[in-house]
Design an enzyme around this catalytic site. Structure first.
Site, PDB file in Angstrom:
ATOM      1  CE1 TYR A   1      -4.181   1.307  -0.247  1.00  0.00           C
ATOM      2  CE2 TYR A   1      -4.479  -1.002   0.309  1.00  0.00           C
ATOM      3  CZ  TYR A   1      -4.979   0.186  -0.209  1.00  0.00           C
ATOM      4  OH  TYR A   1      -6.250   0.227  -0.691  1.00  0.00           O
TER       5      TYR A   1
ATOM      6  CD  GLU B   1      -4.524   5.727   0.803  1.00  0.00           C
ATOM      7  OE1 GLU B   1      -4.395   6.475   1.786  1.00  0.00           O
ATOM      8  OE2 GLU B   1      -5.580   5.116   0.549  1.00  0.00           O
TER       9      GLU B   1
ATOM     10  CG  ASP C   1      -8.332  10.343 -23.945  1.00  0.00           C
ATOM     11  OD1 ASP C   1      -7.383   9.515 -23.978  1.00  0.00           O
ATOM     12  OD2 ASP C   1      -9.451  10.074 -23.490  1.00  0.00           O
TER      13      ASP C   1
ATOM     14  CB  THR D   1      -5.010   3.626 -21.765  1.00  0.00           C
ATOM     15  OG1 THR D   1      -4.790   3.535 -23.172  1.00  0.00           O
ATOM     16  CG2 THR D   1      -6.437   4.092 -21.502  1.00  0.00           C
TER      17      THR D   1
ATOM     18  CE  LYS E   1      -7.748   1.956 -24.761  1.00  0.00           C
ATOM     19  NZ  LYS E   1      -8.747   3.031 -24.841  1.00  0.00           N
TER      20      LYS E   1
ATOM     21  NE  ARG F   1      -7.542  -3.551 -19.246  1.00  0.00           N
ATOM     22  CZ  ARG F   1      -7.853  -3.636 -20.537  1.00  0.00           C
ATOM     23  NH1 ARG F   1      -7.324  -4.567 -21.284  1.00  0.00           N
ATOM     24  NH2 ARG F   1      -8.686  -2.779 -21.080  1.00  0.00           N
TER      25      ARG F   1
HETATM   26  C1  LIG Z   1      -9.680   3.465 -23.989  1.00  0.00           C
HETATM   27  C2  LIG Z   1      -9.946   4.922 -23.856  1.00  0.00           C
HETATM   28  C3  LIG Z   1     -10.241   5.496 -22.612  1.00  0.00           C
HETATM   29  C4  LIG Z   1     -10.573   4.708 -21.373  1.00  0.00           C
HETATM   30  O1  LIG Z   1      -9.700   3.812 -20.928  1.00  0.00           O
HETATM   31  P1  LIG Z   1     -10.161   2.666 -19.900  1.00  0.00           P
HETATM   32  O2  LIG Z   1      -8.858   2.152 -19.455  1.00  0.00           O
HETATM   33  O3  LIG Z   1     -10.976   1.696 -20.699  1.00  0.00           O
HETATM   34  O4  LIG Z   1     -10.941   3.287 -18.808  1.00  0.00           O
HETATM   35  C5  LIG Z   1     -10.366   6.872 -22.537  1.00  0.00           C
HETATM   36  N1  LIG Z   1     -10.231   7.628 -23.633  1.00  0.00           N
HETATM   37  C6  LIG Z   1      -9.984   7.109 -24.837  1.00  0.00           C
HETATM   38  C7  LIG Z   1      -9.836   8.010 -26.010  1.00  0.00           C
HETATM   39  C8  LIG Z   1      -9.844   5.734 -24.998  1.00  0.00           C
HETATM   40  O5  LIG Z   1      -9.617   5.236 -26.204  1.00  0.00           O
END
Ligand SMILES: *Cc1c(COP(=O)(O)O)cnc(C)c1O
Length: 424
Positions: A59, A61, A205, A231, A234, A240
């Site tokens: 943990y 925090e 994003d 993220t 991807k 993740r």
């Molecule tokens: C995948 C994605 C997210 C969210 O990610 P999670 O890990 O599934 O919560 C946010 N914004 C965009 C543009 C994404 O492609």
């Protein structure tokens, strides 16, 4: 049904054979199928191992050097390493590697820069945006006033005159750019100019394209965006998780929003695996990977166009292809489910101005990050397009035998392209 046993999890198999069998079945499935979901990938053995370490047990925090728990001698170093690597790879002044995933990372951005009820702006979900960009069913659309832009019907491209007009009229606190079904290069400079004019915080994003940016296969949002949200699982090919990056001026606001604003303890095993993935993404071989992802997507798009498929925006600049199946006379969901039975994993997706419902839309979305990680190249894309064409045709006629034939052909090809953690 007998499930195959996992390749290499002896303790798990002994302790919980039922669960172990499911893991084994998933390993088999990932090995034998052509995975075309553009948000998925295959992580390296090193990333797999890092995310399964005893860092899980801690943990922590707080932040390195400022924790609410003792015993952080090693954890602090792990997080500092991940932060330093993120800053170096993306060329940013600040990185927070603690968000649990992309959606909570975006929530932290709202918490940092807006108050409930404020106006926020993003791309509409059915146009290719993300739920968390202010769409109505999301908390971000319920707790804020979401105004939404889209793409032009005739081009499938973002209309910056429309975005600018909307931003100046609505004066959002935060503007999100980026999305989940955008096959074209995002013009971060154009968004940056509009955000400055409107007095908004621009959030890029880049969840889908972070790996392409890291590998130099897509322009960087630095210096145009105030905040970069991504993220890590991807195209970046990590565990993740998620990261928020910014200039130093926003560091405090972002860190406070992630913890204690939104989250408790960071997932240290994930932080470690992010550090590993960032190290891998800094290698020359990852540049090759990112460029190969795009080359494969462009080649696949050409092959699909040659077979009469309708691609939104007419093709792709990145890892992703959005297909409108209306001319093929098959709904997206029926095609996606048939392709799944043929060993080709895609997702059904709305296309811009879709006349059908989101749960039964006109399109399918495909991408090349996973097949490129398996080692497929441009010379393999004609075969992939052929399978998709035959699968869609079989979906229309309900020809299950044809789908079974494709499935065995796919498995035969994929057996020549191993990936970490998968059975041979
Ligand atoms: C995948 C994605 C997210 C969210 O990610 P999670 O890990 O599934 O919560 C946010 N914004 C965009 C543009 C994404 O492609």
């Amino acid at each position: 049904m007998t499930l195959p046993t996992p390749s290499s999890h002896p303790a798990l198999t002994a302790a919980d054979p039922e669960l172990a069998a499911l893991v084994g079945a998933e390993e088999r499935l990932q090995a034998d199928t052509l995975r075309l979901i553009p948000s998925e990938n295959y992580v390296s053995q090193a990333v797999l191992e890092a995310s399964g370490t005893v860092l899980q047990n801690k943990y922590s925090e707080g932040y390195p050097g400022r924790r609410y728990y003792e015993g952080q001698q090693n954890i602090d170093q792990v997080e500092l390493l991940a932060i330093a690597r993120a800053k170096a790879l993306f060329g940013v002044e600040h990185a927070n590697v603690q968000p649990y995933s992309g959606s909570p990372a975006n929530l932290a951005v709202y918490l940092a820069f807006a108050e409930p009820g404020d106006t926020v702006m993003g791309m509409a979900l059915p146009m290719g945006g993300h739920l968390t960009h202010g769409w109505g069913v999301s908390a971000t659309g319920k707790w804020f006033r979401g105004v939404q832009y889209g793409v032009r019907k005739d081009t499938g491209l973002i209309d910056f005159d429309e975005v600018r007009e909307l931003a100046l009229k609505e004066r959002p606190k935060v503007i999100f750019c980026g999305g989940t079904a955008l096959p074209r290069t995002i013009d971060f400079a154009a968004f940056g100019e509009i955000a400055r004019e409107a007095g908004a915080v621009l959030v890029a994003d880049v969840a889908h394209i972070a790996g392409l940016i890291a590998g130099g296969a897509h322009p960087s949002p630095v210096p145009h965006a105030d905040v970069i949200s991504t993220t890590t699982h991807k195209t970046l090919r990590g565990p993740r998780g998620a990261m928020l990056m910014s200039r130093e001026e926003h560091a405090k606001a972002i860190d406070k929003a992630v913890f204690p604003g939104l989250q408790g303890g960071p997932h240290n095993q994930t932080t470690a695996a992010i550090a590993v993935a960032l190290h891998e993404a800094a290698q020359p071989s990852f540049r090759d990977y990112a460029h190969a992802v795009v080359a494969n997507a462009k080649a696949l798009a050409e092959e699909l166009l040659a077979r009469g498929f309708d691609l939104v925006s007419g093709g792709t600049d990145n890892h992703l292809i959005l297909m409108d199946l209306t001319p093929k006379d098959v709904p997206g969901k029926i095609a996606a489910k048939a392709l799944d039975r043929a060993g080709i994993v895609v997702n059904y997706n709305t296309v811009p101005y879709d006349p059908r419902k989101p749960f039964d839309p006109s399109g399918i979305r495909i991408g090349t990050p996973s097949l490129t990680s398996r080692g497929l190249g441009v010379q393999d894309m004609a075969a992939v397009a052929d399978w998709i064409e035959r699968g869609v045709t079989a979906a229309r006629s309900g020809d299950e035998d044809a789908l079974a034939v494709i499935r065995s052909e796919v498995a035969a090809l994929m057996s020549g392209f191993p990936a970490p953690g998968l059975p041979a």
